[in-house]
Write a protein that holds these residues in place. Structure first.
Motif, PDB file in Angstrom:
ATOM      1  N   VAL A 153       0.062  -6.263   3.071  1.00 18.31           N
ATOM      2  CA  VAL A 153      -0.985  -6.226   2.047  1.00 18.31           C
ATOM      3  C   VAL A 153      -2.101  -7.205   2.408  1.00 18.31           C
ATOM      4  O   VAL A 153      -1.850  -8.384   2.634  1.00 18.31           O
ATOM      5  CB  VAL A 153      -0.413  -6.567   0.656  1.00 18.31           C
ATOM      6  N   GLU A 154      -3.327  -6.686   2.450  1.00 20.81           N
ATOM      7  CA  GLU A 154      -4.507  -7.507   2.692  1.00 20.81           C
ATOM      8  C   GLU A 154      -5.293  -7.680   1.385  1.00 20.81           C
ATOM      9  O   GLU A 154      -5.258  -6.790   0.522  1.00 20.81           O
ATOM     10  CB  GLU A 154      -5.417  -6.846   3.718  1.00 20.81           C
ATOM     11  N   PRO A 155      -6.036  -8.765   1.243  1.00 18.60           N
ATOM     12  CA  PRO A 155      -6.868  -8.932   0.041  1.00 18.60           C
ATOM     13  C   PRO A 155      -7.815  -7.763  -0.184  1.00 18.60           C
ATOM     14  O   PRO A 155      -8.019  -7.345  -1.331  1.00 18.60           O
ATOM     15  CB  PRO A 155      -7.618 -10.238   0.322  1.00 18.60           C
ATOM     16  N   MET A 156      -8.393  -7.218   0.882  1.00 22.75           N
ATOM     17  CA  MET A 156      -9.323  -6.112   0.710  1.00 22.75           C
ATOM     18  C   MET A 156      -8.625  -4.859   0.177  1.00 22.75           C
ATOM     19  O   MET A 156      -9.245  -4.036  -0.500  1.00 22.75           O
ATOM     20  CB  MET A 156     -10.044  -5.794   2.025  1.00 22.75           C
ATOM     21  N   THR A 157      -7.323  -4.724   0.470  1.00 22.64           N
ATOM     22  CA  THR A 157      -6.569  -3.589  -0.060  1.00 22.64           C
ATOM     23  C   THR A 157      -6.459  -3.696  -1.578  1.00 22.64           C
ATOM     24  O   THR A 157      -6.714  -2.737  -2.315  1.00 22.64           O
ATOM     25  CB  THR A 157      -5.168  -3.542   0.564  1.00 22.64           C
ATOM     26  N   VAL A 158      -6.097  -4.882  -2.042  1.00 21.24           N
ATOM     27  CA  VAL A 158      -5.979  -5.116  -3.481  1.00 21.24           C
ATOM     28  C   VAL A 158      -7.332  -4.922  -4.160  1.00 21.24           C
ATOM     29  O   VAL A 158      -7.424  -4.280  -5.225  1.00 21.24           O
ATOM     30  CB  VAL A 158      -5.423  -6.524  -3.755  1.00 21.24           C
ATOM     31  N   GLU A 159      -8.383  -5.431  -3.543  1.00 25.10           N
ATOM     32  CA  GLU A 159      -9.720  -5.275  -4.120  1.00 25.10           C
ATOM     33  C   GLU A 159     -10.103  -3.805  -4.222  1.00 25.10           C
ATOM     34  O   GLU A 159     -10.663  -3.358  -5.237  1.00 25.10           O
ATOM     35  CB  GLU A 159     -10.736  -6.023  -3.261  1.00 25.10           C
ATOM     36  N   GLY A 160      -9.800  -3.029  -3.187  1.00 23.96           N
ATOM     37  CA  GLY A 160     -10.114  -1.607  -3.206  1.00 23.96           C
ATOM     38  C   GLY A 160      -9.355  -0.862  -4.280  1.00 23.96           C
ATOM     39  O   GLY A 160      -9.898   0.038  -4.943  1.00 23.96           O
ATOM     40  N   ILE A 161      -8.096  -1.231  -4.488  1.00 26.99           N
ATOM     41  CA  ILE A 161      -7.277  -0.563  -5.489  1.00 26.99           C
ATOM     42  C   ILE A 161      -7.707  -0.967  -6.893  1.00 26.99           C
ATOM     43  O   ILE A 161      -7.672  -0.160  -7.828  1.00 26.99           O
ATOM     44  CB  ILE A 161      -5.788  -0.838  -5.205  1.00 26.99           C
ATOM     45  N   ASP A 193      -0.406   0.918 -10.327  1.00 29.32           N
ATOM     46  CA  ASP A 193       0.400  -0.171 -10.878  1.00 29.32           C
ATOM     47  C   ASP A 193       1.300  -0.798  -9.823  1.00 29.32           C
ATOM     48  O   ASP A 193       1.517  -2.017  -9.816  1.00 29.32           O
ATOM     49  CB  ASP A 193       1.256   0.332 -12.043  1.00 29.32           C
ATOM     50  N   ALA A 194       1.854   0.035  -8.929  1.00 28.52           N
ATOM     51  CA  ALA A 194       2.745  -0.489  -7.897  1.00 28.52           C
ATOM     52  C   ALA A 194       1.996  -1.416  -6.946  1.00 28.52           C
ATOM     53  O   ALA A 194       2.453  -2.526  -6.639  1.00 28.52           O
ATOM     54  CB  ALA A 194       3.395   0.654  -7.130  1.00 28.52           C
ATOM     55  N   TRP A 195       0.828  -0.986  -6.496  1.00 27.62           N
ATOM     56  CA  TRP A 195       0.071  -1.800  -5.550  1.00 27.62           C
ATOM     57  C   TRP A 195      -0.513  -3.050  -6.192  1.00 27.62           C
ATOM     58  O   TRP A 195      -0.724  -4.066  -5.511  1.00 27.62           O
ATOM     59  CB  TRP A 195      -1.048  -0.966  -4.931  1.00 27.62           C
ATOM     60  N   LEU A 196      -0.782  -3.023  -7.494  1.00 30.02           N
ATOM     61  CA  LEU A 196      -1.344  -4.188  -8.168  1.00 30.02           C
ATOM     62  C   LEU A 196      -0.282  -5.093  -8.788  1.00 30.02           C
ATOM     63  O   LEU A 196      -0.608  -6.096  -9.417  1.00 30.02           O
ATOM     64  CB  LEU A 196      -2.347  -3.742  -9.238  1.00 30.02           C
ATOM     65  N   ASN A 197       0.976  -4.762  -8.599  1.00 28.75           N
ATOM     66  CA  ASN A 197       2.069  -5.624  -9.021  1.00 28.75           C
ATOM     67  C   ASN A 197       1.986  -6.929  -8.215  1.00 28.75           C
ATOM     68  O   ASN A 197       1.972  -6.899  -6.984  1.00 28.75           O
ATOM     69  CB  ASN A 197       3.403  -4.921  -8.752  1.00 28.75           C
ATOM     70  N   PRO A 198       1.908  -8.091  -8.860  1.00 27.25           N
ATOM     71  CA  PRO A 198       1.798  -9.353  -8.110  1.00 27.25           C
ATOM     72  C   PRO A 198       2.894  -9.528  -7.059  1.00 27.25           C
ATOM     73  O   PRO A 198       2.655 -10.123  -6.003  1.00 27.25           O
ATOM     74  CB  PRO A 198       1.892 -10.421  -9.203  1.00 27.25           C
ATOM     75  N   ALA A 199       4.081  -8.991  -7.328  1.00 21.28           N
ATOM     76  CA  ALA A 199       5.169  -9.114  -6.357  1.00 21.28           C
ATOM     77  C   ALA A 199       4.870  -8.338  -5.080  1.00 21.28           C
ATOM     78  O   ALA A 199       5.436  -8.633  -4.014  1.00 21.28           O
ATOM     79  CB  ALA A 199       6.482  -8.632  -6.980  1.00 21.28           C
ATOM     80  N   PHE A 200       3.981  -7.351  -5.173  1.00 20.78           N
ATOM     81  CA  PHE A 200       3.681  -6.514  -4.013  1.00 20.78           C
ATOM     82  C   PHE A 200       2.829  -7.264  -2.987  1.00 20.78           C
ATOM     83  O   PHE A 200       2.744  -6.841  -1.822  1.00 20.78           O
ATOM     84  CB  PHE A 200       2.964  -5.240  -4.464  1.00 20.78           C
ATOM     85  N   LEU A 201       2.213  -8.363  -3.386  1.00 13.69           N
ATOM     86  CA  LEU A 201       1.387  -9.127  -2.453  1.00 13.69           C
ATOM     87  C   LEU A 201       2.181  -9.617  -1.250  1.00 13.69           C
ATOM     88  O   LEU A 201       1.617  -9.859  -0.175  1.00 13.69           O
ATOM     89  CB  LEU A 201       0.757 -10.324  -3.170  1.00 13.69           C
ATOM     90  N   HIS A 202       3.493  -9.757  -1.405  1.00 10.80           N
ATOM     91  CA  HIS A 202       4.343 -10.265  -0.331  1.00 10.80           C
ATOM     92  C   HIS A 202       5.021  -9.140   0.460  1.00 10.80           C
ATOM     93  O   HIS A 202       5.811  -9.423   1.363  1.00 10.80           O
ATOM     94  CB  HIS A 202       5.410 -11.205  -0.916  1.00 10.80           C
ATOM     95  N   TRP A 203       4.692  -7.916   0.137  1.00 11.46           N
ATOM     96  CA  TRP A 203       5.291  -6.753   0.828  1.00 11.46           C
ATOM     97  C   TRP A 203       4.829  -6.720   2.272  1.00 11.46           C
ATOM     98  O   TRP A 203       3.642  -6.842   2.572  1.00 11.46           O
ATOM     99  CB  TRP A 203       4.876  -5.495   0.076  1.00 11.46           C
ATOM    100  N   ASP A 204       5.763  -6.557   3.205  1.00  8.82           N
ATOM    101  CA  ASP A 204       5.439  -6.559   4.632  1.00  8.82           C
ATOM    102  C   ASP A 204       6.581  -5.857   5.367  1.00  8.82           C
ATOM    103  O   ASP A 204       7.743  -6.263   5.253  1.00  8.82           O
ATOM    104  CB  ASP A 204       5.279  -7.999   5.123  1.00  8.82           C
ATOM    105  N   TYR A 226     -10.012   0.240   2.569  1.00 10.00           N
ATOM    106  CA  TYR A 226      -8.775  -0.305   2.018  1.00 10.00           C
ATOM    107  C   TYR A 226      -8.024  -1.238   2.974  1.00 10.00           C
ATOM    108  O   TYR A 226      -7.064  -1.892   2.557  1.00 10.00           O
ATOM    109  CB  TYR A 226      -7.830   0.828   1.618  1.00 10.00           C
ATOM    110  N   ALA A 227      -8.421  -1.288   4.234  1.00 10.98           N
ATOM    111  CA  ALA A 227      -7.664  -2.113   5.179  1.00 10.98           C
ATOM    112  C   ALA A 227      -8.487  -2.370   6.433  1.00 10.98           C
ATOM    113  O   ALA A 227      -9.399  -1.616   6.768  1.00 10.98           O
ATOM    114  CB  ALA A 227      -6.350  -1.427   5.551  1.00 10.98           C
ATOM    115  N   SER A 228      -8.110  -3.427   7.141  1.00  8.74           N
ATOM    116  CA  SER A 228      -8.767  -3.761   8.399  1.00  8.74           C
ATOM    117  C   SER A 228      -7.939  -3.253   9.578  1.00  8.74           C
ATOM    118  O   SER A 228      -6.806  -2.781   9.403  1.00  8.74           O
ATOM    119  CB  SER A 228      -8.935  -5.280   8.504  1.00  8.74           C
ATOM    120  N   MET A 229      -8.485  -3.426  10.777  1.00 11.79           N
ATOM    121  CA  MET A 229      -7.769  -3.022  11.991  1.00 11.79           C
ATOM    122  C   MET A 229      -6.542  -3.890  12.256  1.00 11.79           C
ATOM    123  O   MET A 229      -5.758  -3.594  13.150  1.00 11.79           O
ATOM    124  CB  MET A 229      -8.699  -3.063  13.191  1.00 11.79           C
TER     125      MET A 229
END
Length: 275
Positions: A153-161, A193-204, A226-229
């Motif tokens: 998860v990248e910050p730009m992904t969360v921002e896009g969602i 909702d799944a992607w904006l779940n705070p716990a999802f920030l650590h998904w890898d 939604y994401a970088s290279m």
């Protein structure tokens, strides 16, 4: 380029049991008469469905001389919507890859030999599901070609969602999405909702995908909103044999933004690795 039309009236349905509750899955065969051909299995994006692929799967299957199989995951398209109040867990993509997809293949009667010749074609969340399937069942596919996948998860992904949520709730986007889903809220909020779940920030999943053995092609646009290279670079670091295609003037949907380049890349990739 004009895409051939895709009609949801040609889809079929099958019921899957064994999860929290039985679900009806919408699916569609392409080129079903090619009974001896390998299968290209299409895994849609986070707001996708059979119908939202439009004509691209047919175009690619014709190019590859494959049968095609597309389906709408639970919560999407004309498949069973989410139950009222249901929230998908952080590992919702793992559940799709490890449980729902194998259950669908079982229900459709695909044997081990057919699976070993199967090519997974995934976009966005569908690309991630393809990676997770290939890591869990390393022999049960021929290879995978993925577009705009997520492995962390990248910050730009969360921002896009977050922006997508605002657009959904303040514009006509919901009405447009309703044309492709029996329950647009089921599709949108399940994903959002799944992607904006705070716990999802650590998904890898970068460590998990290191077990992938089959040929892997990963495609992404430099203008992906939604994401970088870094997503593709992380995939290459984990799976050394992965081939990367990085496209200019391309956003989050390479098969729509750069159709010819994507079709050429996937066709060359499959041709090079086909038995």
């Amino acid at each position: 380029m004009t895409e051939p039309a895709t009609s949801i009236d040609t889809t079929s349905f099958i019921e899957l049991n064994g999860g929290a509750y039985p679900v009806r899955i919408e699916y569609q065969w392409l080129n079903p008469e090619r009974v001896d051909a390998p299968i290209a299995l299409f895994l849609h994006e986070g707001l996708g469905s059979v119908a939202l692929w439009k004509g691209w799967p047919q175009m690619l299957c014709d190019r590859l001389n494959c049968r095609g199989l597309a389906y709408s995951r639970p919560g999407y398209g004309r498949s069973t919507p989410r139950q009222t109040g249901e929230r998908w867990p952080v590992k919702f993509l793992h559940l799709q890859a490890h449980q729902v997809l194998p259950a669908l293949l079982d229900a459709l009667g695909l044997d081990a030999e057919e699976r070993s010749r199967m090519w997974l074609i995934g976009h966005s969340d569908g690309g991630t599901i393809a990676l997770l399937y290939a890591s869990e069942f390393p022999e049960a596919l021929a290879g995978l070609a993925i577009m705009a996948p997520h492995v962390f998860v990248e910050p730009m992904t969360v921002e896009g969602i977050e922006k997508a949520r605002n657009t959904y709730e303040t514009t006509s986007f919901r009405d447009k999405l309703q044309a492709y889903h029996d329950d647009a809220d089921s599709a949108f909020y399940g994903w959002n909702d799944a992607w904006l779940n705070p716990a999802f920030l650590h998904w890898d999943i970068t460590e998990e995908i290191a077990s992938i053995k089959r040929p892997l092609l990963a495609i992404q646009g430099y203008d992906d909103e939604y994401a970088s290279m870094r997503q593709l670079d992380k995939i290459k670091a984990a799976v050394d044999h992965a081939q990367l295609v990085k496209l200019t003037k391309c956003r989050h949907s390479p098969h729509r933004d750069a159709t010819d380049e994507v079709n050429d890349a996937i066709a060359a990739f499959v041709r090079a690795h086909r038995d």
